[in-house]
Scaffold this active site. Sequence first.
Site, short mmCIF file in Angstrom:
data_model
loop_
_atom_site.label_atom_id
_atom_site.label_comp_id
_atom_site.label_asym_id
_atom_site.label_seq_id
_atom_site.Cartn_x
_atom_site.Cartn_y
_atom_site.Cartn_z
CB SER A 1 51.93 36.54 36.24
OG SER A 1 50.71 36.22 35.65
CG ASP B 1 46.74 41.21 40.55
OD1 ASP B 1 45.89 40.98 39.67
OD2 ASP B 1 47.82 40.59 40.62
CG HIS C 1 48.35 40.50 36.99
ND1 HIS C 1 48.76 39.80 38.11
CD2 HIS C 1 48.84 39.81 35.92
CE1 HIS C 1 49.45 38.73 37.74
NE2 HIS C 1 49.51 38.72 36.42
CG ASP C 2 49.96 44.58 32.91
OD1 ASP C 2 50.18 43.36 32.96
OD2 ASP C 2 49.53 45.16 31.89
#
Length: 349
Positions: free
Chosen positions: A137, A291, A320-321
Amino acid sequence: MQAEQRTFKYPYAYALEMGGELPGFELSYTTYGTRNADNSNIVWICHALTGSSNAAEWWDGLVGDDKFFDPARYFIVCVNVLGSAYGSTGPLSINPRTHKPFYRTFPTITVRDVVGAMDLLRQEMEIRKIKLCIGGSLGGQQALEWSVEVPDLFEELIIIASNALHSPWGIAFNESQRMAIEADPTFNDGTDEAGSMGMRAARSIALLSYRNYDTYNFTQARDNPDQIDDFRASSYQQYQGDKFVKRFNAYSYWTLSKIMDSHNVGRNRGGIVHALGLVKAKTLVLGIKSDLLFPLSEQQFLARHIPDAVFQEIDSLYGHDGFLIEYKQLTQVIRAWQETNGKLQTARI
């Protein structure tokens, strides 16, 4: 595992990319393990938006005794970025020129400024070569920017769930969060707690971009089919907002979201494609199929334009996590890539 928390103090004016300067700064950083005789075992981890320098805490599936990044094997460095809330110079720090906290007067910082500060620390530590730099990220944005700015520094580069340019979609999510913070009437009060309730709502917005539809269906399903209130999804959003307020501050959150928005490796370098072509490190780019915030197309773009880069896709329920959660898959792919000396067959892009 022994971790050493340290502080790097830079006493000189630090010129910023967007103009202005910081009147010196401090970086809080953590090291694990011991540098070997030829300094060939250095791993530099770049943290994401609200992470800290304690990588073994927020990435405990990858960093620690008998984990992939084992301090018995590597000398691991992780730095808390400028503007953050975990020890480095940020909005709650005292401005030495006014003897008051910066708060909203904290200057505009870019990813390039963050990387420049880390590189000053790197020079202070007399590190001339880094075996591996890795980040997800915002951490991936830092690692990529650094590999373009100082191409000969890294032997290996791993970019996870990140991009070359922060997208209008990502900027819109960040702006929505800043609007929530601005709607808090205390945000201009000039106290450490100012804007906390706005940040609570902002974190709830952010969480939607970090997860996805299927994640909530699986983890926050209704307790019964006839339910009309007190939903698990509602209490989950409230809980996450409350938890975040206890560990962060609105000024740093605002600052870090602006840092992420600034990301563009092609700025003043002849464009993105040209900038990516400057990367010399053996590069692995990892994307997460579910994501929503950093879709696979962004990582595929990186892999197409970074020389000889390898792209691999990770399947995860957590959107995304997933880069913080799917450590078993990350370990498997990274190990296979290293064992093939960066020649792991790329996924179709």
